[in-house]
Scaffold this motif. Structure first.
Motif, PDB file in Angstrom:
ATOM      1  N   UNK A  51       1.046  -1.170   0.074  1.00  0.00           N
ATOM      2  CA  UNK A  51      -0.042  -0.207   0.000  1.00  0.00           C
ATOM      3  C   UNK A  51       1.007   1.140   0.010  1.00  0.00           C
ATOM      4  N   UNK A  52       0.502   2.273  -0.802  1.00  0.00           N
ATOM      5  CA  UNK A  52       1.528   3.335  -1.042  1.00  0.00           C
ATOM      6  C   UNK A  52       0.417   4.468  -0.661  1.00  0.00           C
ATOM      7  N   UNK A  53       1.100   5.620   0.169  1.00  0.00           N
ATOM      8  CA  UNK A  53       0.383   6.659   0.050  1.00  0.00           C
ATOM      9  C   UNK A  53       1.562   7.921   0.423  1.00  0.00           C
ATOM     10  N   UNK A  54       1.033   9.268   0.200  1.00  0.00           N
ATOM     11  CA  UNK A  54       1.974  10.354   0.283  1.00  0.00           C
ATOM     12  C   UNK A  54       1.661  10.947   1.676  1.00  0.00           C
ATOM     13  N   UNK A  55       2.589  11.182   2.400  1.00  0.00           N
ATOM     14  CA  UNK A  55       2.771  12.090   3.601  1.00  0.00           C
ATOM     15  C   UNK A  55       2.523  13.327   3.489  1.00  0.00           C
ATOM     16  N   UNK A  56       2.185  13.983   4.531  1.00  0.00           N
ATOM     17  CA  UNK A  56       1.705  15.597   4.536  1.00  0.00           C
ATOM     18  C   UNK A  56       3.108  16.347   3.993  1.00  0.00           C
ATOM     19  N   UNK A  57       4.357  15.838   4.471  1.00  0.00           N
ATOM     20  CA  UNK A  57       5.349  16.391   3.731  1.00  0.00           C
ATOM     21  C   UNK A  57       5.533  16.000   2.184  1.00  0.00           C
ATOM     22  N   UNK A  58       4.682  15.368   1.848  1.00  0.00           N
ATOM     23  CA  UNK A  58       5.046  14.991   0.172  1.00  0.00           C
ATOM     24  C   UNK A  58       5.911  13.847  -0.182  1.00  0.00           C
ATOM     25  N   UNK A  59       6.403  13.158   0.789  1.00  0.00           N
ATOM     26  CA  UNK A  59       6.891  11.891   0.755  1.00  0.00           C
ATOM     27  C   UNK A  59       6.317  10.936   0.525  1.00  0.00           C
ATOM     28  N   UNK A  60       6.639   9.877  -0.386  1.00  0.00           N
ATOM     29  CA  UNK A  60       5.796   8.587  -0.845  1.00  0.00           C
ATOM     30  C   UNK A  60       6.263   7.612   0.078  1.00  0.00           C
ATOM     31  N   UNK A  61       5.370   7.079   0.840  1.00  0.00           N
ATOM     32  CA  UNK A  61       5.561   6.118   1.637  1.00  0.00           C
ATOM     33  C   UNK A  61       4.942   4.662   1.087  1.00  0.00           C
ATOM     34  N   UNK A  62       5.480   3.629   1.430  1.00  0.00           N
ATOM     35  CA  UNK A  62       4.741   2.085   0.956  1.00  0.00           C
ATOM     36  C   UNK A  62       4.899   1.375   2.156  1.00  0.00           C
ATOM     37  N   UNK A  63       4.031   0.501   2.376  1.00  0.00           N
ATOM     38  CA  UNK A  63       4.440  -0.817   3.374  1.00  0.00           C
ATOM     39  C   UNK A  63       3.767  -1.975   2.705  1.00  0.00           C
ATOM     40  N   UNK A  64       4.206  -3.067   3.445  1.00  0.00           N
ATOM     41  CA  UNK A  64       4.141  -4.456   2.834  1.00  0.00           C
ATOM     42  C   UNK A  64       2.439  -4.874   3.231  1.00  0.00           C
ATOM     43  N   UNK A  65       1.708  -5.478   2.186  1.00  0.00           N
ATOM     44  CA  UNK A  65       0.588  -6.061   2.643  1.00  0.00           C
ATOM     45  C   UNK A  65       0.608  -7.512   2.704  1.00  0.00           C
ATOM     46  N   UNK A  66       1.171  -8.221   1.687  1.00  0.00           N
ATOM     47  CA  UNK A  66       1.264  -9.770   1.685  1.00  0.00           C
ATOM     48  C   UNK A  66       1.755 -10.277   0.258  1.00  0.00           C
ATOM     49  N   UNK A  67       1.931 -11.482   0.205  1.00  0.00           N
ATOM     50  CA  UNK A  67       2.099 -12.157  -0.914  1.00  0.00           C
ATOM     51  C   UNK A  67       0.882 -12.529  -1.435  1.00  0.00           C
ATOM     52  N   UNK A  68       0.738 -12.303  -3.092  1.00  0.00           N
ATOM     53  CA  UNK A  68      -0.377 -12.516  -4.113  1.00  0.00           C
ATOM     54  C   UNK A  68      -1.164 -13.615  -3.548  1.00  0.00           C
ATOM     55  N   UNK A  69      -2.445 -13.819  -3.288  1.00  0.00           N
ATOM     56  CA  UNK A  69      -3.159 -14.788  -2.988  1.00  0.00           C
ATOM     57  C   UNK A  69      -4.496 -14.378  -3.038  1.00  0.00           C
ATOM     58  N   UNK A  70      -5.659 -15.459  -3.100  1.00  0.00           N
ATOM     59  CA  UNK A  70      -6.943 -15.057  -3.168  1.00  0.00           C
ATOM     60  C   UNK A  70      -7.515 -14.364  -2.120  1.00  0.00           C
ATOM     61  N   UNK A  71      -6.902 -14.558  -0.755  1.00  0.00           N
ATOM     62  CA  UNK A  71      -7.261 -13.899   0.579  1.00  0.00           C
ATOM     63  C   UNK A  71      -6.860 -12.442   0.444  1.00  0.00           C
ATOM     64  N   UNK A  72      -5.456 -12.427   0.055  1.00  0.00           N
ATOM     65  CA  UNK A  72      -5.025 -10.950  -0.087  1.00  0.00           C
ATOM     66  C   UNK A  72      -5.834 -10.024  -1.123  1.00  0.00           C
TER      67      UNK A  72
END
Length: 353
Positions: A51-72
């Motif tokens: 998941x990726x989003x932009x902080x108030x500072x304008x910096x792009x952030x991303x963090x891990x959700x999971x490996x590709x699977x039907x559940x994810x």
């Protein structure tokens, strides 16, 4: 030797429900209040979501959700629809009552606190015996060897960016451990900063270790994003490819963690067992028993997968092959009923050509 017994269908269903609920809660807690989007990335042929989003500072952030699977993919599709998630404590207790293996409460509290601070979203991976415990629930079995460990081992790819989970989140690992108020004290590293090991004065056997693949020079690696120095270990890069997700739990609740692929874990234990000296024979035997248990499971239905993983291990070079053969020879002596001698003979025949 009885390496494992199958869990009941009810227990396997309870684990699957707990994993779904824990993943949904983790995703909701992570992104419910953020404006952003999901994206996938292919690493070493495996697809991972983040998941990726932009902080108030304008910096792009991303963090891990999971490996590709039907559940994810289902969780991603449900994002933002406001569905409530089930309480994890009742589901955890139900899974335990039906035969799934829980984590010791003090260990669970450490793992959950690191999760709360974002350690697993930052690419951290739970390794060691706690990962082996998780494999049993993942695969629907109860291991015959119920030996526990007081070590809780965590790994991160560190400089090995080619195998790192996609994330650039920053966390304060020492603060997470201090917030537990469990008395853990860090061992200093050679640079005078916080090292990769924490000990409990109240229980000298209760230890937290943070490790990473060995890079050129073999020195401890100061990881700025995690706020700690990671201890380098040989052959760790093999273990941190094709990372999976599992749920660990006790009567206090549940937490989603990253773990190695079970087959990679089994093969890695062959390598590690051959590296340990005579003074660590007990730990080496535990490594071999865990490897044997996983081989026993895969021989029942996915023997081809185990053979492919074995061939891949042998193809990585003379050093890998020598250690792998040494480890498999030890497994053959420990558990001759597994009939892994055929792997040894085929490897020796290829070596003689």
């Amino acid at each position: 030797m009885n390496h494992y017994t199958s869990l009941s269908l009810s227990a396997q269903t309870a684990y699957a429900q707990l994993l779904d609920a824990a993943q949904a809660l983790e995703l909701a807690r992570s992104v419910a209040n953020l404006r952003g989007s999901f994206a996938s990335k292919t690493v070493k042929g495996n697809v991972y979501w983040y998941f990726q989003y932009t902080e108030l500072s304008g910096r792009l952030r991303q963090f891990y959700v999971g490996p590709d699977s039907p559940q994810v993919r289902e969780l991603i599709a449900q994002h933002g629809d406001g569905r409530p998630t089930a309480a994890l404590e009742p589901l955890s207790r139900s899974a335990i009552a039906l035969g799934c293996a829980p984590v010791l409460v003090p260990h669970f509290r450490v793992i959950r606190r690191l999760s709360d601070y974002g350690f697993f979203r930052a690419g951290g991976v739970l390794v060691g015996t706690h990962a082996f415990l998780a494999f049993g629930n993942m695969l629907g079995v109860s291991w015959g060897d119920t030996s526990r460990t007081q070590d809780v081992d965590f790994a991160h790819a560190g400089k090995q960016l080619a195998i790192a989970l996609p994330a650039n989140i920053e966390i304060d690992t020492p603060a997470a451990i201090d917030s537990l108020k469990m008395g853990f004290l860090p061992l200093g590293s050679s640079d005078g900063k916080v090292g990769g090991t924490w000990l409990s004065p109240r229980d000298p056997d209760f230890q937290l270790d943070f490790i990473t693949p060995q890079h050129r020079g073999g020195k401890p690696y100061r990881h700025a994003q995690l706020g700690i120095t990671l201890q380098p270990l040989k052959f760790m890069e093999y273990l941190l490819q094709d990372v999976q997700q599992a749920v660990l739990f006790c009567t206090d609740g549940a937490v989603v963690v990253n773990v190695p692929h079970p087959l990679r874990y089994a093969m890695h234990k062959l390598i590690v067992a051959g590296e340990r000296g005579a003074t660590r024979a007990a730990k080496s035997n535990k490594d071999l028993r865990q490897s044997a248990a996983l081989f026993a499971y895969y021989q029942q239905g996915s023997d081809w997968a185990a053979r492919e993983a074995w061939s891949d291990l042998l193809s990585r070079g003379p050093g890998w092959k020598t250690r792998a053969l040494r480890g498999l020879t030890a497994v053959d002596k420990l558990a001759p009923e597994l009939a892994v001698r055929g792997w040894l003979e085929s490897a020796n025949q290829e070596q003689g050509r």
